[in-house]
Design an enzyme around this catalytic site. Structure first.
Site, PDB file in Angstrom:
ATOM      1  CE1 TYR A 236     -38.664   9.038 -77.152  1.00 44.55           C
ATOM      2  CE2 TYR A 236     -37.484   8.498 -79.175  1.00 44.55           C
ATOM      3  CZ  TYR A 236     -38.062   9.433 -78.341  1.00 44.55           C
ATOM      4  OH  TYR A 236     -38.035  10.754 -78.685  1.00 44.55           O
TER       5      TYR A 236
ATOM      6  CE  LYS B 115     -39.919  13.375 -76.633  1.00 46.83           C
ATOM      7  NZ  LYS B 115     -39.170  14.450 -77.310  1.00 46.83           N
TER       8      LYS B 115
END
Length: 305
Positions: free
Chosen positions: A189, A64
């Site tokens: 992701y 992230k």
């Protein structure tokens, strides 16, 4: 430094029995609960290692930090933070209540799953493959490691069991936070979270942040000083999930954890730190890794507070 790291690993390894490896992603359940390792990369080019530092693990939520760097470089901070907030949360990293009922129903911050999925949706690229390759190339560059790749078994496991993340993503699609194809965003992701790294790789990412966006080993700037400051600030308030406040009190180092057992730390103007220990506490943070960083912070007075 070497003697101190060896002693810290020796003294903190006992804490691994207090936690459990992540099992909600089946492949992560195969991790060695007793493993603990560390790498410290100083800004003058020295690197120190101790414990199980050579063990590879998937980066998971530490990614992230990377995707946020790329998204801000692609879009500018104002647009990125119109889609994702900057506020900490008392809820778990995959909580649905982190979304609904808050300002404009945007994710509270980029360090929880909903926020990171929204961030991935902002990264430039004409296809999921192009977006992922841009992220991977950036990771290879800032770690100095051209061999970094995806653990395909973990990727398949994450994709097969990622229903909570799908729920988060489709909710954000319904509120306009995510534009484009939800499944394509999720595929990027899942792949990014499944990138395999070592303690050295994440310590080097930490060193770049500690050096205000400049790679210490070749003096090349990869992100602006402002972007580096923003990311380190969010790491302090949100990087350890709903355990961030306690971590700030006891450790005080801008950090980001992942359920693969890694913790990235960035000590401004001093060092980057990479810790690995797949036995996790109730917040999803490495239980021995927290003890390693607490001991290191006290030994060298690393807290920013």
């Amino acid at each position: 430094m070497q003697r101190i790291l060896d002693n810290i690993i020796k003294d903190t390894r006992k804490w691994t029995i207090e936690g459990q490896v992540a099992s909600y992603i089946p492949e992560l359940a195969k991790g060695d609960r007793d493993a603990v390792g560390i790498c410290v990369t100083t800004l003058d080019g020295e690197e120190f290692f101790a414990g199980d530092y050579k063990t590879k693990f998937t980066i998971q939520s530490i990614s992230k930090v990377i995707t946020l760097m790329v998204a801000i470089c692609d879009n500018g901070k104002d647009y990125v933070f119109s889609k994702v907030g900057m506020e900490p949360t008392e809820q778990p990293f995959n909580s649905i209540t982190n979304l609904e009922g808050h300002d404009r129903n945007i994710p509270l911050n980029p360090m929880i799953n909903s926020g990171a999925i929204a961030i991935v949706s902002l990264i430039n690229g004409n296809s999921p493959e192009e977006k992922f390759e841009r992220i991977l190339r950036f990771m290879k560059k800032i770690t100095g490691n051209d061999t970094i790749s995806v653990n395909e078994e973990v990727y398949k496991s994450e994709k097969a069991t990622g229903d909570r993340n799908r729920a988060l993503a489709y909710f954000m699609k319904s509120t306009g936070v995510i534009e484009g194809d939800v499944e394509e965003v999720l595929d990027v992701y899942f792949r990014v979270c499944s990138i395999e790294v070592t303690c050295r790789d994440i310590a080097r990412i930490g060193a770049v942040l500690a050096n205000a966006g400049v790679m210490p080993w070749n003096d090349e700037r990869v992100i602006s000083r402002e972007v580096s400051r923003i990311i380190k600030t969010i790491m302090v308030t949100c990087g350890m999930y709903d355990g961030s406040g306690k971590y700030a009190v006891h450790v005080g180092i801008p950090s980001k954890s992942g359920v693969g057992g890694g913790i990235l730390g960035a000590v401004t103007r001093r060092m980057g730190i990479g810790v690995f220990g797949p036995s996790l506490d109730d917040h999803g943070n490495s239980i021995a890794g927290l003890k390693v960083l607490e001991a290191l912070s006290k030994e060298f007075d690393l807290s920013i507070f």
